[in-house]
Design a protein around this motif. Structure first.
Motif, short mmCIF file in Angstrom:
data_model
loop_
_atom_site.label_atom_id
_atom_site.label_comp_id
_atom_site.label_asym_id
_atom_site.label_seq_id
_atom_site.Cartn_x
_atom_site.Cartn_y
_atom_site.Cartn_z
N HIS A 105 0.77 -1.20 0.22
CA HIS A 105 0.09 0.07 -0.19
C HIS A 105 0.79 1.33 -0.13
O HIS A 105 0.18 2.22 -0.34
CB HIS A 105 -0.92 -0.09 1.19
N ARG A 147 -3.46 8.53 5.24
CA ARG A 147 -3.78 9.93 4.42
C ARG A 147 -3.77 11.00 5.01
O ARG A 147 -3.20 12.18 4.71
CB ARG A 147 -5.34 9.82 3.85
N ARG A 154 -2.41 3.37 -0.28
CA ARG A 154 -3.39 2.94 -1.41
C ARG A 154 -3.66 1.67 -0.85
O ARG A 154 -3.07 0.80 -1.63
CB ARG A 154 -3.15 2.94 -2.59
#
Length: 194
Positions: A105, A147, A154
């Protein structure tokens, strides 16, 4: 802003902060061959690679964050290599096993990273990806927090990771641990693959 800025700063404390993440469940998925070549991609401090170092003849930790690799350098039998997951400096089929733990991620392009991992995996080799299960609410909270602090994280579902592996030419299977909020996707490269 990329993830490297954070990992450069937390490198000295990373292992202490992640000590509750036991790499032991990976052993069954990874099934490392004795004397084989292992790549810990996005391996940071080498925490995971270090747990498997005795089972491999060569263990490389590849990461983009130099600060994390400085910690890995202090661990015996680990070879740190600074590299982006999307552009690996290794020959085709160089590794028997590749592991990506809690790092996919953070990669710039997960699809490109999986394609590269498949490229450097030898025929008959195995790629194991362990990630937090984004379908679970606690992981959704972690994703939001990452974030908010400026990380480009992600998180992908196990199904999406499996699809990316299959697109890269690997057969893949997903496994989920509901108690730990983690998932594993294991990709196999066929013996006759190029």
């Amino acid at each position: 802003m990329g993830s490297n800025w954070l990992f450069e700063h937390i490198a000295p404390f990373y292992d202490a902060a992640t000590r509750f993440l036991d790499p032991a469940p990976l052993r069954d998925y990874l099934d490392p061959p004795t004397g084989g070549r292992l790549l810990d991609l996005g391996g940071g401090t080498g925490r995971v690679a270090f747990a498997f170092r005795e089972m491999a003849g060569l263990t490389i930790v590849a990461d983009a964050a130099w600060g994390m690799l400085q910690v890995a350098r202090q661990r015996p039998k680990l070879i740190p290599v600074q590299a982006l997951a999307e552009r690996l400096p290794f020959a085709d089929g160089a590794f028997d096993r590749i592991v990506i733990v809690d790092a996919l991620h953070h990669f710039i392009d997960a699809a490109a990273a999986i394609q590269e991992a498949a490229r450097v995996l030898r025929p008959g080799g195995r790629l194991v990806i362990e990630e937090p299960d984004i379908r679970r609410w606690p992981v959704k909270g972690i994703a939001l927090l990452e974030r908010l602090i400026g990380l480009r994280s992600r998180f992908l579902s196990g199904e999406r990771i499996r699809e990316l592996m299959e697109t890269a030419g690997l057969s893949a299977q997903e496994s989920v641990d509901r108690r730990s909020f983690r998932l594993w996707v294991v990709g196999h490269k066929e013996e006759n693959a190029r």
